[in-house]
Every structure is written in C-alpha cells, then in structure tokens.
Enzyme design. Structure first.
Site, short mmCIF file in Angstrom:
data_model
loop_
_atom_site.label_atom_id
_atom_site.label_comp_id
_atom_site.label_asym_id
_atom_site.label_seq_id
_atom_site.Cartn_x
_atom_site.Cartn_y
_atom_site.Cartn_z
N CYS A 146 39.43 27.16 31.96
CA CYS A 146 39.62 28.36 31.13
C CYS A 146 39.67 28.03 29.65
O CYS A 146 39.75 28.94 28.82
CB CYS A 146 40.90 29.10 31.53
SG CYS A 146 42.41 28.31 30.96
N CYS A 205 45.68 30.45 34.39
CA CYS A 205 44.28 30.05 34.29
C CYS A 205 43.39 31.22 34.77
O CYS A 205 42.40 31.57 34.12
CB CYS A 205 44.06 28.82 35.15
SG CYS A 205 42.55 27.92 34.77
N CYS A 262 44.52 23.76 34.17
CA CYS A 262 45.86 24.35 34.08
C CYS A 262 46.63 24.10 35.37
O CYS A 262 46.13 24.33 36.46
CB CYS A 262 45.77 25.87 33.90
SG CYS A 262 45.19 26.41 32.30
N GLY A 272 75.27 26.02 32.59
CA GLY A 272 74.97 24.60 32.71
C GLY A 272 75.93 23.82 33.59
O GLY A 272 75.66 22.68 33.94
#
Lengths: 362, 311, 190
Positions: B261, B289, B283, B49
């Site tokens: 989908c 998808c 999607c 991080g």
C-alpha cells in the site's frame, strides 16, 4: 505481484478434521470405548483426575480418548471443563483413618495393627514384557481374603502417642482454593499441598528426587502408604447433619522425616504428607517429600538454597497446564517482536561495521 | 476395583463432549467469575499501571495463547459490541481467527476486521495503526505482566520493588545495554512509566507502538491469564517510555514503505519471497493496509485493490 | 424475609450485568462522566443506580457496609437474596453504600497496602442529583483536559488523592445515573 496469505479459518477447520481422523487411527481396528480406557488404563485415568482436580473416572477416560492418550492434553480438557461447573458446596474433610484399604504398607515397622497389605502393586513384578498379554489379556481370578477391618489406624498415630513425632493439630480453617483465588506468597501449608497434589507428576517426582540426592535432604521414611476408598460427606444445612454423597479412591503417604530438637526441646521426628486422587503412589510419595522440604522455615531449618525448598520456584512451576501452555505458545506467530529485534540487530551491526571501517581508514 | 463404586453416566462413550455450546453462559465465563474480573478491572483503572491479582480461570484454550485477554474481553463484552481480534496486527492469523470464533460462538457478538467499526479490540503484540477513539476498548493479551521479571524472577521481590518505587535496576539494565551496544537493546515489550508512578509492561508490542499508549482516547486493558494479573491505562493517561537524556526513546521500524500500500508510517512485517535473499516489507496491520489500498494507494509490489479483490 | 426482597433483580443477569458493568467501567475510566443504568428495582432508600452497581459487583466474596439509613431490613434482605454478599463494618468493607453524611468518616475504610493498593474499599455514595454544572474541576487519568462534577465537598478528595497509590474509589449514584471518581483524580474547587 504479491497477495498476502489468507485462509486461517479454513486451515484451522481442516487441521481439526485431520486430527479427528488421526485420533481414530486405522478404522480396520475396533474403536476404543471410554469404558475400556476407564477399566484398563486406570492409572492414566487416575493421573488425569489427580492433575485435573476432578474426580470423575468416566470423564477422565473420555478426555484420554479425545486427547489421543496425551495425558497433559487430557488433564487440560478436564481442567477447562471443571472450571465451568457450578459449586453447590464443600464436602467435610475426608477421614483417611476410615479408608477401606486395598493397599497399606509401612517401611518403619515390620508389623502394626492392620498389617502390611501389598495390594495390586507393580513393586515385585519382574519387568519382563508379557508377550502372552499381546494375544490374550484374560486373567484367572486373584485369590481373595476376607476384607480388612473397617478402620486401619495410621502408623504415625503410634509414634504420636509417645510424642516421638511432631503433632499436627486439626484445624477448622477453611483452606484457600488455588482454583478460585490468585496464588499469593508466602503460601500456607494447605495451599502448598493443594498445588502439589495437582502438580505435574514428573515435576514433583524430580523435585522429590533432588531432596534424596542432597538438595535439602530430609531423610524420609515411608511411615505409611495407603490406597483405598473413603466416603465423602457433605453437611446439608437444611438437614442439619452430614450425608454421604459418594466414595473416592485416594492414595495417602505419610513420611517420617529427620528429627528436630534443641537444648530445650527433645528431639522429635517430623512429617511430610501426600494425598492424591486414585491409585497414584509415585505422586503421593513425591508430594510428601516435597511438602517436607518446603516446611524448612516453620521447622526452624536452614535454607540451603535447594530448589525443593524454594516455595516460589516449586509452586509457580508445578502446574503442567500453565507450563505447557506457555512453553508451546512460542510456536505462535511472533513476527512483530522478532522484526523489532531484527531491525535493532541490523542497526547495531551497521554502526559497528561503520566504526570499524572508520578506524581502518584512520 | 468393583464397578459399583463408580458413578455411572449415560453419555460418554460416543466421544461427544457432554456439554454443548448452548450449555455455556453468555461470553463463556460464569457470572461470579465475571464479577471477580470486573472488580479487578475497576481497581486496575483506579491505579493505572499497577498489576491487580485476579483468580484467572482455566479457559478452553492454552495458557499463553490469550487466556488473560479472553477473560478480560468476556468480562467487558455486551451483546451490542462489535469485536475485532488481531494477532501480530492481522485479523487472519490462526490464533486471532480462533479467538474471534470463540466469542462469536459464546457471546454471539458481531465481529469486524475494520478497526474504526470495532468497539472492543483484542490484540496480541500490536496496537492498530488507525487512531483509536473514545468509544473503543483495547484488550491486550499479556504473557509476562511484570516488567521487572527478567531482572528479578521472584514475584515476592518485584512486588516490593513496585511498592517502594524502586526501579533503579531497570535503569541500570537499560544503561548497560547502551554501554555494550550503543543502544537500548529492548525492541519490544519496552517498559513505560504510567502517570509517573508504576513501571508497566506494555505487552510484547514493538516499541514502535509505545507512543500510541500515552494519551490514547480508548480504554486500554491488559490481561495476563497464566500469571493472574490485570492492569489498565485509562484514556488520556501519561505513559512514558523509559529512556535517558543522552539516549532518548525512539520508536523505530524498518526503513521501508509498505510494498502493498506504500504506507511510510506503519509497522512492517518482513516477508522472504525467494531463496536468494529477496524480501519485501508489508504492513503488519492488515486492516490498515487494506483500507489504504481500498482508498487507491498502491505500493511497489501491490496490485490495485479491485484487481486483488477479484483474484 | 419479605417477598418484596425476591424481586427487583436483573431479569437476564448475564446481559443486564454486562451492560451495567460497561457503564461502571466507562464511569471509572472517565471520571466525571455520567452514565445511565437500568435493570434493578431495589427497595428504598437504595437508588436504581446503587442497586445496579451492587448487583453487578457484589457476591459472597465482597463484604458490604451499609451506612446510615441504608442499613435497614429491606435493603439487607434484598442484597442478601440477590448477591449473597455478607455485611460488615467499614473496616472490613469492600463496598460501602450510603449518603455522603452516612459514609463518614472516610478514614474508617481500608485504603489498600503498599504491596496491594487494590485492596481498598469502593464507596457507593447516594447523591440527591448528579450534575456537571457548577461542579468541581476534575483532571487526571481518564480526563482529556478537565471535567466537571458537582461533589459534596472537595478537600477530602484531595486528601484521598494524596494517598496515591493507596486510597478510596468512589461511585456516585442518583436515580438511574452514576459517575465515578477514582483516587487518581485531582479535584479543584470550581
């Protein structure tokens, strides 16, 4: 029935083909050669070399041609090429006191050794469109005088002799390289100057202008502005001495600025410095003013909060390749982030409407 | 100016670049640049991080268009890799196509659109829907790596704030959102705290994707070219989205199934389909998808997969 | 410089270094995981793995500290020829190489600063062997539940981890194998 749009690759190829056609323009008009750009658009070539940090007029001219005259795009081409070049070594510092000057003026002394040489300047041209140029660009040869003396001393040297201007001792430190190390703050003067010399001309000009209008005013006189060629020398370890590897054209501006002093220190003028590839005097003067403004801390001045005094602000925003890339990236797809905000705004609005109607019902 | 001062070159006037593709090194970057990036990557993994400064190079694509991600990918790619590039979740968006082509050309790596087959995935703004595996590296393109930047524009200040773990400003900002809107008004680039120490910008992914960062089996690498920062989240690492007890973090998305989908669990793009307010949701992850449709799932507006493949 | 120092480098540097780095990346990302590397034939007492790590990560920008028996002419010449890295004492080192005994004391190396914790040394520690068996229990970032790696001792790594976000990072090498231990790893006795 819905089928998602496809064909990104074909779209890109077609766009590139179209771009090439547009770059060429009307084929009934003769094509520009790189040599023509190099010779007749020399100031554009100089800007591309300066901000591209690569001294190569031929490549800069090619970049301008490829970029359809968009100088920032041309600078970008040069930068991207430059970064792939292997490094064989570093040159010795160039000696601008030994510059073969084609222009050299001082605003602080009426005359000085070496004289005032106007050189090829726009300064006193009347800005009237020359319609003759539209038909015929051929010009008679300019009158010539014998070449200037080999060494033209720096004007600030005369002030320096009397202790009237602050001393800038030469140093042996290797300056940091902005293109090989991440920018770290606070930045030393060498790093600041490096950032300014490759910084966007418009940005540096705007910053410099703001100092003249009172945002960290520093009363600059152009002590000297000189343009000319200097030899570039490189130490060859195998030979044990330096050899000349070429010549480059430079513009150097030394400003004489507001004096400082105190009860214990007698007053002295201070300096700003600009040094830029090619004939680029607007940039060199701007650089000197901004350099001087950024020196407030080391000269014991107050931070007036002016943008030109703010090292972080100036250094992080002077680079036009960084700026234009990030600015223009907002035209890339952002469907996903936008969709997430759209959902959030819809939800907050729905809740607000529900609350309003509840209140109305009560 | 005399012509004698100039270096004369042979090539040039034809408008051809004087360097060919073959003249570039494997994965474009020179070896010294790759070493510098690789050292930064190892330190980034060792300090999860934390933003490691690196001497980002000028790339042959604009800053802001993935130069950081491209440099990180170039530093990790091997000839054996199979690469996938997505932008907004899709393999077919123009910038993803352009970056994929760049690596096909300069590194000669195989590419794929299928998430499970990829070993290195470079992404802009999404984390794939298919769960990632131990054998994958996810490389994020990051525009502004500093999560505190919009609260404090100065790098000199934010660096100190990270050093002192001084993240109060961020909590104040999020809390002010709640006071004003009843919600935290950050919908993407939602900050996470990594291993309880550094607050990190996950790049402008929708907050829907945030939970996928934590405990991910893949290596997650983040590259910000213009801002010259690299950071990382190692596999199986904690990454907590900042929130409050009374306003817990919520990974939200449009409340619809995918029209193609029928997926109910994927992040959706909204598509305007006519000029009378008609819209559909599909999607954003085009490979997810496709895989669903291939497996026989069909949404309200989708055609069966075979039909579309023939179309 | 002996002619031997001219050999033993990567045959195809861009590709060999890419594969070697991937191994280092995997090792650092998954503490305790043992990776096999190839491509370097360094002079003794450098192991293949330590040689590979040096070729992959070092150049004129990274001072290297050679500890103990590793500080010999053959190793110096080889590193100079192949990487151009300068040599330094522990305090100025970006990388250090040597046996566990030779790299001591650990407090001689830079551990980074509060604003730049990345400016810390990476120690390449040559080991007689690398094994998970009977090793210390490792946990933390990069490790699903726990992992095992035999370490020369454990308390010192706990002290190092307590410095987080400062601290040293370690690459352990033996023959052609390497493993890593970043400062984040929690180390417990088996």
């Amino acid at each position: 029935m819905y089928v998602a749009v496809k064909g990104g690759e074909r779209a890109i190829d077609n766009a590139h083909a179209w771009l090439a056609e547009e770059r060429r323009g009307d084929t009934a008009v003769p094509e520009l050669s790189v040599a023509q750009i190099r010779e007749q658009m020399a100031l554009a070539v100089n800007r591309v070399m300066a901000e591209g940090s690569l001294y190569d007029p031929e490549l800069a001219a090619l970049a301008i041609k490829q970029a359809r005259g968009d100088l920032i795009e041309a600078i970008f081409l040069i930068r991207a090429y430059r970064t792939t070049l292997p490094r064989f070594g570093a040159s010795a510092p160039v000696e601008t006191a030994r510059m073969a000057c084609l222009r050299r003026i001082s605003a602080t002394f009426k005359d000085a050794p070496g004289g005032q040489v106007l050189g090829p300047t726009f300064d006193y041209t009347h800005r009237l469109l020359d319609f003759k140029l539209a038909a015929d660009g051929e010009v008679p040869a300019a009158p010539e005088t014998p070449a200037a003396p080999a060494e033209v001393p720096h004007i600030t040297g005369f002030l320096n002799r009397d202790g009237l201007i602050q001393e800038e001792p030469a140093g042996d430190d290797t300056p940091p390289d902005l293109t090989r190390e991440p920018l770290e703050l606070p930045a030393g003067r060498a790093l600041r100057l490096q950032s300014l010399t490759r910084g966007d001309e418009g940005f540096v000009l705007g910053m410099a202008y703001s100092t003249q209008r009172g945002y960290a005013r520093n009363h600059a006189f152009v002590g000297e502005l000189r343009i000319g060629t200097v030899a570039v020398e490189m130490e060859i370890p195998e030979l044990g001495f330096a050899i000349e590897i070429g010549e480059i054209e430079l513009t150097e501006c030394e400003t004489v600025n507001q004096f400082t002093g105190s009860k214990t220190e007698p007053p002295q003028f201070t300096r700003g410095y600009g040094l830029v590839f090619g004939q680029t005097e607007r940039k060199a003067i701007s650089m000197a003013l901004v350099d001087r403004a950024l020196r407030w801390k080391e000269l014991g001045e107050e931070d007036s909060g002016a943008p030109a005094q703010d090292e972080e602000f100036v250094l992080y925003h002077a680079d036009n390749i960084q700026a234009t890339g990030f600015l223009e990236h907002i035209k890339l797809p952002h469907y996903v982030d936008f969709q997430s905000e759209l959902e959030l705004v819809r939800r907050i609005r729905a809740e607000a409407e529900a609350a309003t109607s509840r209140e109305a019902a009560e | 100016m005399s012509a004698g001062r100039r270096q004369e070159r042979q090539a040039g006037d034809g408008g051809e670049p004087s360097m060919t593709e073959q003249a570039y090194n494997f994965a474009y970057l020179d070896e010294q640049t790759k070493r510098m990036i690789r050292r930064a990557l190892l330190k980034a993994l060792a300090i999860p991080g934390y933003q490691v400064p690196f001497a980002s190079r000028e790339m042959p694509m604009p800053y802001g268009w993935g130069t950081g991600g491209v440099q990180v990918s170039a530093a990790v790619l091997t000839p054996e890799d199979r690469m996938k590039v997505i932008d907004q979740g899709a393999d077919d968006t123009t910038n993803a196509v352009s970056i994929r082509k760049f690596f096909e050309r300069t590194a000669g790596v195989a590419t794929t659109e299928r998430t499970p087959e990829a070993t290195v995935i470079q992404t802009r703004h999404r984390i794939p829907e298919a769960p990632l595996t131990e054998n994958q590296i996810l490389v994020y393109q990051v525009p502004i790596p500093e999560p505190l930047r919009f609260l404090e524009p100065r790098e000199t200040e934010t660096r100190k704030m990270h050093a002192l773990e001084e993240y109060g400003l961020m909590h104040v900002k999020l809390y002010e959102d709640i006071a004003r809107h009843g919600h935290i008004a950050t919908a993407y680039a939602y900050p996470v705290k990594v291993e309880g120490r550094y607050v990190m910008d996950p790049s402008p992914i929708p907050k829907f994707d945030n939970p996928k960062i934590a405990g991910c089996p893949a290596i997650q690498l983040y590259g910000a070219g213009r801002e010259q920062r690299i950071y990382a989240v190692p596999p199986w690492t904690a990454a907590e989205s900042l929130d409050f007890e009374d306003h817990p973090f919520e990974a939200s998305k449009a409340d619809h199934p995918c029209a193609l989908c029928g997926a109910e669990d994927s992040y959706l793009d909204e598509v305007i389909i006519d000029d009378t307010g008609g819209r559909m949701f599909v999607c954003s992850d085009t490979d997810y998808c496709r895989a669903r449709r291939e497996a026989g799932h069909t949404g309200a507006m989708g055609a069966p997969y075979e039909t579309e493949a023939q179309a | 410089m002996e002619t031997a120092s001219l050999g033993g480098g990567f045959a195809d540097a861009p590709v060999d270094a890419a594969r070697a780095f991937r191994a280092c990346l995997n090792a650092m990302a998954r503490p305790g995981r043992i990776e096999t590397v190839a491509g370097a034939a360094p002079p003794a007492p450098l192991s293949v793995a330590a040689g590979v790590a040096l070729l992959t990560l070092c150049d004129p920008e990274t001072p290297v500290h050679l500890a103990g028996a590793h500080d010999c002419g053959a190793v110096r010449d080889w590193i100079t020829f192949h990487t151009g890295a300068p040599f330094s004492g522990p305090a100025g080192a970006v990388f250090a190489v040597g046996s566990w005994a030779a790299v001591q004391p650990l407090d001689a190396y830079p551990i980074g600063t509060a604003t730049y914790p990345d400016r810390s040394a990476t120690l390449i520690v040559e080991m007689p062997g690398l094994t998970a068996e009977g090793g210390a229990r490792l946990s933390g970032p990069g490790i699903r539940d726990s992992a095992r790696l035999a370490l020369p001792e454990t308390a010192v790594f706990r002290r190092n981890a307590a410095l987080f976000p400062l601290g040293l990072d370690f690459i352990f090498t033996a023959g052609d194998r390497l493993a890593a231990l970043p400062r984040t790893t929690r180390v417990e006795d088996a």
